[in-house]
Design an enzyme around this catalytic site. Structure first.
Site, PDB file in Angstrom:
ATOM      1  CG  HIS A 277      14.682   8.745 -10.147  1.00 58.51           C
ATOM      2  ND1 HIS A 277      15.009   7.526 -11.058  1.00 58.51           N
ATOM      3  CD2 HIS A 277      15.630  10.003 -10.750  1.00 58.51           C
ATOM      4  CE1 HIS A 277      16.412   7.776 -11.598  1.00 58.51           C
ATOM      5  NE2 HIS A 277      16.541   9.224 -11.455  1.00 58.51           N
TER       6      HIS A 277
ATOM      7  CG  ASN B 246      17.607   7.438 -15.417  1.00 59.55           C
ATOM      8  OD1 ASN B 246      17.119   6.927 -17.054  1.00 59.55           O
ATOM      9  ND2 ASN B 246      18.589   6.782 -14.279  1.00 59.55           N
TER      10      ASN B 246
HETATM   11  C1  FAD Z   1      23.186  10.201  -6.788  1.00 57.56           C
HETATM   12  C2  FAD Z   1      21.692  10.777  -8.048  1.00 57.56           C
HETATM   13  C3  FAD Z   1      21.550   9.832  -9.478  1.00 57.56           C
HETATM   14  C4  FAD Z   1      20.987  10.139  -9.926  1.00 57.56           C
HETATM   15  N1  FAD Z   1      21.118  10.468 -11.749  1.00 57.56           N
HETATM   16  C5  FAD Z   1      19.887  10.842 -12.625  1.00 57.56           C
HETATM   17  C6  FAD Z   1      20.343  10.115 -13.430  1.00 57.56           C
HETATM   18  O1  FAD Z   1      20.621   9.594 -13.808  1.00 57.56           O
HETATM   19  N2  FAD Z   1      19.121  10.260 -13.757  1.00 57.56           N
HETATM   20  C7  FAD Z   1      18.452  11.335 -13.296  1.00 57.56           C
HETATM   21  O2  FAD Z   1      17.097  11.602 -15.040  1.00 57.56           O
HETATM   22  N3  FAD Z   1      18.068  12.335 -12.836  1.00 57.56           N
HETATM   23  C8  FAD Z   1      18.962  11.561 -12.034  1.00 57.56           C
HETATM   24  N4  FAD Z   1      19.169  12.183 -10.306  1.00 57.56           N
HETATM   25  C9  FAD Z   1      17.934  13.159 -10.396  1.00 57.56           C
HETATM   26  C10 FAD Z   1      18.123  13.875 -10.862  1.00 57.56           C
HETATM   27  O3  FAD Z   1      19.173  15.039 -10.261  1.00 57.56           O
HETATM   28  C11 FAD Z   1      16.758  15.007 -10.634  1.00 57.56           C
HETATM   29  O4  FAD Z   1      15.257  14.289 -10.575  1.00 57.56           O
HETATM   30  C12 FAD Z   1      16.600  16.600 -10.818  1.00 57.56           C
HETATM   31  O5  FAD Z   1      18.366  17.423 -10.027  1.00 57.56           O
HETATM   32  C13 FAD Z   1      15.710  16.920 -10.500  1.00 57.56           C
HETATM   33  O6  FAD Z   1      16.001  18.709 -10.948  1.00 57.56           O
HETATM   34  P1  FAD Z   1      14.922  19.468  -9.968  1.00 57.56           P
HETATM   35  O7  FAD Z   1      15.533  20.899 -10.303  1.00 57.56           O
HETATM   36  O8  FAD Z   1      13.470  19.611  -9.750  1.00 57.56           O
HETATM   37  O9  FAD Z   1      15.461  19.876  -8.460  1.00 57.56           O
HETATM   38  P2  FAD Z   1      16.479  19.842  -7.797  1.00 57.56           P
HETATM   39  O10 FAD Z   1      17.917  18.886  -8.611  1.00 57.56           O
HETATM   40  O11 FAD Z   1      16.663  18.925  -6.807  1.00 57.56           O
HETATM   41  O12 FAD Z   1      17.130  21.029  -7.303  1.00 57.56           O
HETATM   42  C14 FAD Z   1      16.264  21.735  -6.661  1.00 57.56           C
HETATM   43  C15 FAD Z   1      16.395  22.670  -5.494  1.00 57.56           C
HETATM   44  O13 FAD Z   1      15.542  23.913  -5.437  1.00 57.56           O
HETATM   45  C16 FAD Z   1      16.455  23.910  -3.545  1.00 57.56           C
HETATM   46  N5  FAD Z   1      15.613  24.219  -3.135  1.00 57.56           N
HETATM   47  C17 FAD Z   1      14.295  23.193  -2.179  1.00 57.56           C
HETATM   48  N6  FAD Z   1      13.518  24.491  -1.002  1.00 57.56           N
HETATM   49  C18 FAD Z   1      14.156  25.219  -1.816  1.00 57.56           C
HETATM   50  C19 FAD Z   1      13.512  26.587  -0.564  1.00 57.56           C
HETATM   51  N7  FAD Z   1      12.295  26.430   0.178  1.00 57.56           N
HETATM   52  N8  FAD Z   1      13.545  27.652  -1.098  1.00 57.56           N
HETATM   53  C20 FAD Z   1      14.855  27.455  -2.705  1.00 57.56           C
HETATM   54  N9  FAD Z   1      15.378  26.825  -2.507  1.00 57.56           N
HETATM   55  C21 FAD Z   1      15.074  25.537  -2.125  1.00 57.56           C
HETATM   56  C22 FAD Z   1      17.433  22.952  -3.597  1.00 57.56           C
HETATM   57  O14 FAD Z   1      18.182  23.524  -2.330  1.00 57.56           O
HETATM   58  C23 FAD Z   1      17.748  22.195  -5.081  1.00 57.56           C
HETATM   59  O15 FAD Z   1      18.877  23.199  -4.663  1.00 57.56           O
HETATM   60  C24 FAD Z   1      20.239  11.203 -10.050  1.00 57.56           C
HETATM   61  C25 FAD Z   1      20.559  11.931  -8.068  1.00 57.56           C
HETATM   62  C26 FAD Z   1      21.383  11.806  -7.812  1.00 57.56           C
HETATM   63  C27 FAD Z   1      21.412  12.412  -6.363  1.00 57.56           C
END
Ligand code: FAD
Length: 651
Positions: A526, A570
């Site tokens: 996080h 979270n």
């Molecule tokens: C085990 C685990 C448990 C979790 N539990 C919780 C929870 O209970 N509650 C909570 O709030 N959060 C939790 N999280 C965190 C939560 O999953 C993230 O906060 C959330 O997914 C963030 O969303 P996002 O879209 O910002 O990033 P992400 O979900 O990380 O997605 C970003 C995407 O961008 C892509 N990317 C990266 N670089 C590039 C590039 N150069 N070009 C194109 N694509 C790219 C990546 O491949 C990825 O698919 C947990 C995570 C894990 C792994």
């Protein structure tokens, strides 16, 4: 000011237009989004719903599942045995920065190759980083690369931030206005991801934990309650559909996606494609002209030089990671800031990129319920009818089982909310993470996991730097962490540990090998602060509260890195809330372009181009932006009918 000629520029760079323009029949997309996690999905859904054409690229694969972006824990085998999901999470996470010093292996065969200077195997593959020190690393910081990002395995805990401690202030001078804005944004975010705190009401174990804490004098006044989770139960069954980016995308991610109608825009998702670099207009530096992407499949087949393309758009959103290295990486690779070589460069566009990072000290342990006094009570006739029926049915089917808890009884999902006095987030539940399988020695039905998350304020000493000369496995600048908890928050972590052990002692006794321990920094996954929002561009922020990067007209940042406050809960729900707000600014921006009106960050000049203006327009999000949260609205996210579950059986 005149804008550059785009086709001359792309020719000079040797880049061709990506075929997605042809496939969509769109010369210039309204919005380009890097990253397909739940935050990128939030922008995509809201803006396509509004009729804008959106192109998203994702560096990871679609996953060989029938439904890209879906939560992998929805597979029935994981619902029957959540411990098996631990290995899925482990497989999904790639560690970001591995210090070279940990590669030293004193017991390795002395004849094998090692670097004579450093005495260990110092290589730069798979996150190994010769610049990373062990003592200030976030050693467990990791990323997931696939459509849906980390939401394909997350725990789905979606609490709101505590006002006055965690919740950022969008309107610091007007408390009532700030409260109303957050109320609206949180309601919309909860609707979009489908958060509920009633889905475990009919779990015996859940109620046992809730009651044990609520009846204990020490916790009575602490508001013990169900953990809010993004999921829904399938009817009265023990099975739950866990929500993920798939739910946010809604119909837009389906293979049989209907052609745009009822005013919706075109959506294209291009997977296995890296957003490599953002190119600024050479004559108008606050304006982003296009992005350079690399088709990773073509790069493998034809070589990287033949696999780089440009995608044209009016607005650019970098939503490429829960972990800031990803989206910071794109900005650093674009030479906008954050590179080691740029640390003293006063002219860099984003001077605060990667600075003031925040992290969560994280303690975990697992324990079985305290012996039988609670377990015996399970058969009491004082419980509601559904409970007694479930216990009766179990005892009839398994007369030899000494435990009266049904095998498929849903797990407990409980939290003690954070307060100003105890500013930590708690999860008292049974769920998979990247560690902590219950071994065969104890029945998992009586095991509860305790996960306590602390907080840390952003200070300038804590930062992530991007290396000019070392690349990660995708060829992007390698991140190096410099992070240490400050004394105030280190002490808070000690108090959190004390609180956790008291909760554990109230409920049970520790599972051997799983006594409370601080986990490797970064494991909470996080990370925040690295592209933090702020009230004015002279403070230490990267973007305004519309998520529009300072000194730019059309570059938006998104994800947990934008949160400027210390937080223990979270963060995904809050990042979605801020994305919902930011999407409104993008919508206004596109409308202003169409109607030839000014925007808060720029105004039309007499020559027909746009002039960047200092400052920003931070306005409350109007009610009509939330119309889709009404269940009768055609764009309402109907999680229970997202797709026909029969299609999982026969496709
Ligand atoms: C085990 C685990 C448990 C979790 N539990 C919780 C929870 O209970 N509650 C909570 O709030 N959060 C939790 N999280 C965190 C939560 O999953 C993230 O906060 C959330 O997914 C963030 O969303 P996002 O879209 O910002 O990033 P992400 O979900 O990380 O997605 C970003 C995407 O961008 C892509 N990317 C990266 N670089 C590039 C590039 N150069 N070009 C194109 N694509 C790219 C990546 O491949 C990825 O698919 C947990 C995570 C894990 C792994």
């Amino acid at each position: 000011m005149q804008r550059e000629n785009l086709s001359d520029r792309s020719k000079a760079l040797g880049l061709h237009i990506h075929k997605v323009h042809d496939s969509a029949g769109v010369d210039i997309f309204d919005v380009f989004i890097a990253g397909s996690g739940p935050i990128g999905a939030t922008y995509a859904k809201l803006l396509v719903d509004q009729g804008f054409n959106v192109c998203m690229v994702e560096i990871g694969d679609l996953h060989d599942s029938l439904h890209p972006g879906s939560h992998q824990k929805n597979e029935i085998r994981f619902q029957k045995d959540v411990d098996m999901f631990v290995r899925v999470i482990q497989g999904a996470l790639s560690t970001v920065s591995v210090p070279a010093s940990t590669m030293f292996n004193p017991t390795i065969d002395p004849s094998v190759w090692s670097d004579p200077e450093l005495g260990g195997q110092v290589t730069i593959s798979h996150g190994r980083n010769p610049h990373q020190k062990a003592h200030n690393n976030l050693g467990a910081e990791a990323v997931t690369h696939c459509v849906g990002g980390m939401s394909t395995h997350w725990t789905c805990a979606t609490p709101e931030f505590l006002k006055g401690v965690e919740r950022p202030q969008i309107f610091p001078d007007d408390e009532a206005k700030d409260d109303l804005e957050w109320k609206n944004l949180y309601h919309a975010a909860r609707t979009l991801i489908g958060t509920s705190d009633t889905q475990f009401d009919r779990s015996i174990r859940h109620n046992v934990v809730l009651n044990a804490l609520r009846e204990d004098a020490a916790y009575k006044a602490r508001g013990v309650k169900a953990l809010p989770l993004a999921c829904h139960r399938i009817g009265e069954t023990p099975y739950v559909r866990w929500h993920s980016a798939e739910n946010v995308f809604g119909k837009y991610l389906f293979r049989d996606m209907p052609e745009p109608k009822s005013g919706r825009g075109i959506f294209r998702l291009v997977a296995n494609t890296r957003c490599s670099r953002i190119w600024r207009d050479e004559l108008e530096p606050g304006h982003i002209s296009f992005v350079e992407v690399q088709d990773l499949i073509a790069a493998m087949k034809d070589g990287p030089d033949k696999a780089n393309f440009i995608i044209n758009a009016r607005i650019f959103v970098v939503a490429a990671g829960e972990l800031m290295p990803c989206y910071n990486q794109i900005l650093a690779a674009s030479k906008l800031g954050g590179l080691r070589s740029q640390q003293k460069d006063a002219n860099v566009l984003i001077p605060n990129l990667g600075k003031y990072i925040t992290e969560q000290p994280y303690i975990s342990s697992s324990f079985p319920f305290r012996e039988l006094e609670k377990v015996d009570d399970i058969t009491s006739s004082t419980h509601p009818e559904w409970w007694q029926e479930a216990v009766g049915a179990h005892q009839t089917q398994y007369p030899e089982d000494p435990l009266p808890i049904p095998i498929q009884d849903p797990e407990p999902q409980v939290t003690i909310p954070a307060t100003k006095e105890r500013p930590w987030h708690t999860q008292i539940h049974r769920d998979a993470f990247s560690y902590g399988e219950v071994g065969p020695s104890v029945d998992p039905r009586i095991v509860v996991d305790l996960r306590f998350f602390g907080m840390q304020d952003g200070v300038k000493e804590n930062r992530v730097l991007f290396e000019d000369k070392v690349e990660d496995m995708f060829g992007m600048p390698q991140p190096t962490f410099e992070y240490k908890p400050t004394p105030k928050y280190a002490l808070q972590a000690t108090h959190m540990m004390r609180d956790m052990t008291q909760v554990a002692n109230t409920l049970g006794g520790y599972l051997p090998g799983s006594s409370p321990q601080f986990m490797t920094p970064g494991l909470a996954l996080h990370l925040g602060g690295s592209v933090r929002l702020g009230q004015d561009e002279k403070n230490e922020s990267v973007a305004d509260y519309n998520s529009l990067v300072w000194k730019t007209m059309n570059l938006y940042v998104a994800g947990n890195g934008i949160i400027p406050t210390p937080f223990a809960a979270n963060p995904t729900l809050t990042s979605m809330a801020l994305a919902i707000r930011s999407a409104k600014d993008i919508s206004d921006h596109l409308q202003a372009l169409k109607d030839h009106k000014d925007h808060g960050r720029w105004r039309w000049s007499t020559s027909g181009s746009k002039d960047l203006v200092a400052g920003t327009d931070i306005l409350p999000t109007p009610d009509d932006w939330f119309e889709w949260t009404d269940p009768k609205h055609p764009n309402y996210p109907d999680h229970e009918n997202l797709r026909n579950l029969e299609s999982i059986v026969m496709y």
